[in-house]
Write a protein that holds these residues in place. Structure first.
Motif, short mmCIF file in Angstrom:
data_model
loop_
_atom_site.label_atom_id
_atom_site.label_comp_id
_atom_site.label_asym_id
_atom_site.label_seq_id
_atom_site.Cartn_x
_atom_site.Cartn_y
_atom_site.Cartn_z
N ASN A 175 0.80 -1.22 0.00
CA ASN A 175 0.00 0.00 0.00
C ASN A 175 0.83 1.27 0.00
OD1 ASN A 175 -3.06 -0.73 0.44
ND2 ASN A 175 -1.90 -2.17 1.69
N ASP A 176 2.14 1.13 -0.20
CA ASP A 176 3.05 2.28 -0.18
C ASP A 176 2.79 3.16 1.03
OD1 ASP A 176 5.22 3.64 -1.37
OD2 ASP A 176 3.87 5.22 -2.06
N ALA A 177 2.81 2.53 2.20
CA ALA A 177 2.50 3.22 3.45
C ALA A 177 3.74 3.88 4.05
CB ALA A 177 1.89 2.23 4.44
N LEU A 178 4.55 4.49 3.21
CA LEU A 178 5.78 5.14 3.66
C LEU A 178 6.29 6.05 2.55
CD1 LEU A 178 8.82 2.81 3.14
CD2 LEU A 178 6.55 2.08 2.51
N GLN A 179 7.15 6.96 2.91
CA GLN A 179 7.86 7.75 1.91
C GLN A 179 9.36 7.75 2.24
OE1 GLN A 179 6.05 11.43 0.41
NE2 GLN A 179 4.06 10.74 1.17
N CYS A 180 9.82 8.71 3.05
CA CYS A 180 11.25 8.69 3.36
C CYS A 180 11.62 7.48 4.21
CB CYS A 180 11.67 9.99 4.05
SG CYS A 180 11.33 10.06 5.83
N GLN A 199 19.44 11.80 -5.40
CA GLN A 199 19.17 11.21 -4.11
C GLN A 199 17.67 10.98 -3.99
OE1 GLN A 199 21.02 14.39 -4.19
NE2 GLN A 199 19.01 14.94 -4.99
N ASP A 200 17.30 10.04 -3.16
CA ASP A 200 15.88 9.75 -2.94
C ASP A 200 15.51 10.24 -1.55
OD1 ASP A 200 13.29 8.64 -2.66
OD2 ASP A 200 13.81 7.04 -4.07
N ILE A 201 14.71 11.29 -1.49
CA ILE A 201 14.33 11.86 -0.19
C ILE A 201 12.95 11.38 0.25
CG2 ILE A 201 15.75 13.89 -0.59
CD1 ILE A 201 13.19 15.46 -1.20
N GLY A 202 12.48 10.29 -0.38
CA GLY A 202 11.14 9.79 -0.13
C GLY A 202 10.20 10.04 -1.28
N SER A 249 0.76 9.05 -3.11
CA SER A 249 1.40 9.27 -1.81
C SER A 249 2.00 10.67 -1.72
CB SER A 249 2.50 8.22 -1.58
OG SER A 249 1.96 6.92 -1.49
N GLN A 250 2.62 11.11 -2.81
CA GLN A 250 3.22 12.45 -2.83
C GLN A 250 2.16 13.52 -2.62
OE1 GLN A 250 6.14 13.99 -2.38
NE2 GLN A 250 7.10 13.82 -4.37
N VAL A 251 1.02 13.37 -3.27
CA VAL A 251 -0.06 14.34 -3.13
C VAL A 251 -0.66 14.28 -1.72
CG1 VAL A 251 -2.31 15.08 -4.00
CG2 VAL A 251 -0.55 14.30 -5.60
N HIS A 252 -0.83 13.07 -1.19
CA HIS A 252 -1.30 12.95 0.19
C HIS A 252 -0.41 13.75 1.13
CE1 HIS A 252 -3.35 8.81 -0.74
NE2 HIS A 252 -4.10 9.83 -1.09
N GLY A 253 0.90 13.61 0.97
CA GLY A 253 1.83 14.33 1.83
C GLY A 253 1.72 15.83 1.68
N GLU A 291 5.42 20.25 -5.26
CA GLU A 291 4.97 21.61 -4.94
C GLU A 291 3.50 21.83 -5.27
OE1 GLU A 291 9.20 22.36 -4.27
OE2 GLU A 291 8.13 21.19 -5.77
N ILE A 292 3.09 21.41 -6.45
CA ILE A 292 1.73 21.70 -6.88
C ILE A 292 0.70 21.04 -5.98
CG2 ILE A 292 1.58 19.76 -8.52
CD1 ILE A 292 0.12 23.34 -8.90
N SER A 293 1.09 19.98 -5.30
CA SER A 293 0.13 19.26 -4.45
C SER A 293 -0.20 20.01 -3.17
CB SER A 293 0.69 17.88 -4.09
OG SER A 293 1.87 17.99 -3.32
N THR A 294 0.59 21.02 -2.80
CA THR A 294 0.38 21.68 -1.50
C THR A 294 0.01 23.15 -1.60
OG1 THR A 294 1.32 21.74 0.74
CG2 THR A 294 2.76 22.46 -1.05
N VAL A 295 0.21 23.79 -2.76
CA VAL A 295 0.11 25.26 -2.81
C VAL A 295 -1.28 25.79 -2.48
CG1 VAL A 295 2.06 25.64 -4.38
CG2 VAL A 295 -0.21 25.14 -5.33
N ALA A 296 -2.34 25.07 -2.85
CA ALA A 296 -3.70 25.62 -2.72
C ALA A 296 -4.45 25.09 -1.52
CB ALA A 296 -4.49 25.31 -4.00
N VAL A 297 -3.85 24.23 -0.71
CA VAL A 297 -4.58 23.56 0.36
C VAL A 297 -5.06 24.55 1.42
CG1 VAL A 297 -4.48 21.80 2.15
CG2 VAL A 297 -3.35 21.41 -0.04
#
Length: 891
Positions: free
Chosen positions: A92-97, A611-614, A782-786, A849-855
């Motif tokens: 379920n990709d229950a992680l990022q970093c 590098q992979d930061i998550g 997952s990225q958008v959820h974050g 970036e686009i996933s958080t700007v308007a929240v």
């Protein structure tokens, strides 16, 4: 003292345990089990969770002696087979970093065991899981995946199942605690470094006496970190660093340092800094002032502590100012007001960390938690006068960054210089208090906005002036981001920096974006209300972009949006509201990106100095290479995080995907052609398939070992080729280009406002994103959820507090800084529109970036819809909400 850890008995001499040492200290430093993480040292984040006699406990608060005679388990003790919860996290990709993941999994397994004992194959509710995991923080915001994973595991879906690969390439190592972060690096003879910081906001260092500290037992090096002027400009600024055999010796040595300060007048409040009589932060100009953003530092006028205005992106600015002023005078439809946002901290769970060693005086090896592996190598080479071939920067994994870990930061300078002096490996890790002081923050912003529209709702002009509370930094870039949205009208866009004797801000996920849209999108919503126009239809008229039209279509299809009018004119103590906000972000790319593919005895290996930061860089590369080679992504081994690899992009500005996908595609096409040539010459066939063991054709299997032995230098390098449309700048700046077009988002939030207590809860979020081709959908979600979770924190909870008299940072722990947790996670629905970027090589651009700007703006509009009160200051704390509601007499 005898302790049993993961079924193994360990004898530890009581004399080797100091009274202040915790179970986490023993497990990490003496037993070298690094799955349990040190993140807060306050029991507030859950990253250090271990089991004591089969029950979860907080390792950073448990005294070391409490383990005597007890059974202790860490994440390394789960197994050897994967537990159903671990399998569920993978699937379920229950992680990022992944930094918080071991602690979360131990807590989740305990819940799973209790649940399965009483409710076989019954799925727990969302609320039950949120209650069970509420003691764990995930700054990446992977909560939605955790909820889904634990629900499925508790329902028995993964009992006896073979381990699923899952969508994320590095997930297995993260769910089993095998991933090694910079804080986990341990060399023989490694020293611990600590930094001494200034207690004054403004001072000049007259004298430093290190003689007692330098001869203190265990101390191996002391270095001065001040600039040539020996000028202090904020409380917490780095003065010097000490390296010793252990942390206790290093800290005691700091107490022996004697420093004579000449304390100078300071200004720490923005309102005071703007006065002509205020002490100057930069009396002789701003030479050397740090950049708080990711943009270049454009020239701007200075007047005292005020830098600006920067009006680079204005359109017909004089016309815009005249129109909005005339609208105010004539009483035309308009919105004007002041919006304010607070300073918020990046707060990655893995603090800033660096381990440095000099194999000899002309070579340095640096392990660092960073977003810019290749860039840091260049900066190290420049500072210490070394060729790049003699600088190796290694970043195996990053436990969160979000903009805080770009460039050569102070912990790296301290570790490298201490190691050079001591000729031993040195580790420097920020404590949580240091992270809040010097780790970085998004500057607070005051926005003065004026917008004018005609009677039909068509905008006539827009004026936005912003004042960034940037500490000693400069480069606030907020208003100027408004050029691309709602084009074709006169705009006056002006940014000012107000410098103070405070720590410098840093770029934070979409730097400048959330503050701008917090004001702009609420103003648009208010204009729509005043002219009696539907908010979606008004925006359609102003911005007829195909991608946005597709997002608006999706918004209008939502039942919640269609029924929005039923919530009008509510009464009672609990009121619901639904708000929409739109945002855009620039398309950034690093044109010099390369990806190397090499055939080895183990298979195809892809590498690049990124590098992979998550964010899933390794998975994205594997997916794209596998697509071209027509094989399973799991058959592609990806190596990142080493500056000696071919040039890779920094993880900032949403540039990574747009940079590595085309380079991966180009490399895979070359390798495919080479393999076809080899198969024709060797096996007389053009028909073959790549698999985990080698290349299979009708002639049989040609193993990777055989192929590598026959062609030992079989490798290709793919380049990031140009797009079909030109970049917007004639040349790259620091390796970065701005591509043609923008990414877009439309965010809809449903909130519940308690009119008695002033609390706001986000119930549900619908996020529509137009960012081109989605390479790995699970990771993209997952990225958008974050991004949504961080937007909720920005809107409701997070606030960095300072003493207004001295400038001392008062926020020093996660107890005092409210990160959004799993209990505040709403249901989230994500829609991706993949058209519009066909001219981009690979068709994919960034999402972070686009996933958080308007929240935050969407939440603000939802609160206004629920209550009739228009919020203008963040965060939306209960006291502010109640004061406003009583003032508006809305109860």
């Amino acid at each position: 003292m005898e302790i049993h850890v993961n079924g193994v008995a360990h004898e530890i001499n009581d004399g080797d345990i100091r009274p202040e040492e915790t179970a986490l200290d023993i497990i990490r430093n003496k037993l070298l089990l690094t799955g349990a993480k040190r993140a807060c040292d306050a029991g507030a984040c859950g990253a250090c969770t271990i089991w004591l006699n089969q029950k979860p406990v907080i390792g950073c608060l448990l005294p070391a002696h409490a383990m005597a005679g007890q059974e202790v388990h860490t994440i390394e003790g789960i197994g050897p087979k994967l537990h159903p919860v671990q399998k569920a996290f993978l699937a379920n990709d229950a992680l990022q970093c992944g930094f918080c993941t071991p602690g979360v999994i131990l807590e989740a397994i305990y819940f799973y065991q209790q649940w399965r004992a009483k409710a076989t194959d019954v799925q727990p509710t969302r609320e039950e899981i949120q209650a069970a995991l509420c003691g764990h923080l995930c700054r990446c915001g992977a909560y939605e995946g955790m909820i889904r994973a634990l629900q499925e595991a508790c329902a028995g879906r993964f009992e006896g199942a073979s381990p699923p690969y899952g969508p994320r390439q590095d997930a297995y190592a993260k769910v089993t605690g095998q991933t090694r972060y910079t804080v986990d690096v341990q060399y023989d003879g490694q020293l611990e470094g600590v930094i001494l910081r200034s207690p004054y906001a403004h001072a000049k260092v007259k004298r430093i006496d290190i003689s007692q500290a330098a001869t203190f037992p265990g101390v191996r090096a002391v270095v001065i970190l001040l600039n040539r002027q020996k000028k202090i400009r904020y409380i917490g600024q780095e003065v010097l660093a000490v390296a010793a055999e252990n942390m206790l010796q290093a800290r005691k040595a700091l107490d022996l340092i004697q420093i004579e300060y000449q304390v100078l007048s300071s200004t720490v409040e923005v309102s005071e800094a703007q006065k002509p009589s205020a002490p100057r932060v930069y009396p002789q100009g701003s030479l050397g002032a740090p950049n708080v953003g990711e943009n270049p530092l454009f020239p701007a006028r200075w007047q005292g502590n005020i830098r600006g205005p920067l009006t680079l992106m204005s359109q017909q600015k004089q016309t815009a100012r005249r129109i909005v002023q005339q609208a105010c005078a004539d009483g035309e439809t308009r919105v004007q007001g002041t919006w304010r946002t607070q300073a918020v901290c990046h707060a990655p769970l893995e603090p800033h960390a660096c381990v440095a060693l000099w194999p000899d005086e002309r070579r340095v090896k640096v392990h660092i938690s960073t977003q810019s592996c290749a860039r840091i190598a260049q900066e190290i080479g420049k500072r210490w006068h070394l060729p790049l071939s003699q600088v190796e920067v290694i970043c195996n994994a990053v436990g969160g960054a979000f903009g805080a870990k770009l460039g050569l930061t102070s912990e790296a300078v301290a570790a490298i210089e201490l190691s050079r002096r001591a000729q031993r490996p040195v580790r420097v890790v920020f404590e949580r208090q240091e992270e809040f002081i010097s780790g970085g923050y998004r500057p607070a912003v005051t926005l003065h906005l004026k917008a004018s529209a005609d009677g039909q709702g068509d905008m006539k002009a827009l004026s936005v002036e912003t004042y960034g509370d940037t500490g000693i930094g400069i480069g606030s870039y907020v208003a100027n981001l408004g050029r691309a949205i709602y084009p074709g009208i006169p705009k006056y866009l002006a940014d000012y920096d107000i410098v103070t004797h405070n720590p410098p801000g840093k770029p934070f996920r979409a730097p400048g974006g959330p503050p701008l849209f917090w004001a702009l999108e609420q103003a648009v919503d208010e204009l729509a209300q005043r002219v009696g126009c539907d908010p979606v239809q008004l925006r359609r008229r102003w911005q007829p972009v195909p991608q946005l039209s597709a997002l608006y279509d999706w918004v209008e299809s939502l039942p919640a949006w269609q029924q929005r009018h039923t919530l009008d004119r509510q009464s009672g103590s609990i009121r619901r509201g639904i708000g929409l906000a739109v945002g855009n972000w620039l398309y950034f790319v690093q044109p010099n990106t390369q990806v190397s593919l090499q055939v080895t005895a183990e298979g195809v290996v892809a590498s690049t100095a990124s590098q992979d930061i998550g964010n899933g860089t390794a998975t994205t590369i594997a997916q794209e290479v596998a697509r071209v080679l027509d094989c399973d992504p799991q058959d592609i081994h990806v190596e990142l995080g080493n500056s000696h690899y071919v040039m890779g992009p920094a993880a900032s500005g949403s540039r990574t995907t747009a940079s590595v996908v085309p380079a991966s595609q180009h490399a895979a096409e070359q390798l495919r052609a080479t393999l076809e040539e080899i198969m024709v010459q060797r096996e007389a066939t053009r028909t073959f398939a790549i698999g985990p063991l080698g290349i299979r054709s009708e002639r049989g299997l040609l193993t990777w070992q055989e192929l590598a032995a026959s062609y030992p230098k079989l490798s290709v390098t793919g380049k990031r080729q140009r797009d079909a449309k030109r970049y917007t700048m004639p040349f790259a700046i620091k390796g970065t280009q701005i591509g043609h077009g923008s990414t877009w988002s439309a965010c809809v939030c449903e909130v519940e406002v308690n009119m008695l207590y002033g609390t706001i809860r986000v119930q549900r979020v619908w996020s529509a994103i137009a960012a081109g081709r989605i390479i790995v959908p699970a990771l993209a979600r997952s990225q958008v959820h974050g991004g949504i979770i961080q937007g909720i924190g920005y809107a409701l909870f997070e606030e960095r507090q300072q003493d207004r008299q001295t400038g001392r940072v008062m926020t020093t722990s996660f107890d005092a800084y409210h990160l959004p947790g799993i209990a505040e996670t709403p249901v989230m629905d994500i829609f991706f529109y993949e058209g519009g970027f066909e001219y981009v090589r690979g068709g994919a651009v960034g999402l972070a970036e686009i996933s958080t700007v308007a929240v935050a703006a969407s939440i603000g509009n939802a609160v206004a819809h629920a209550t009739g009160w228009r919020p203008r200051e963040l965060p939306l704390r209960p006291d502010r909400v109640l004061n406003a509601l009583y003032a508006e007499e809305t109860l």
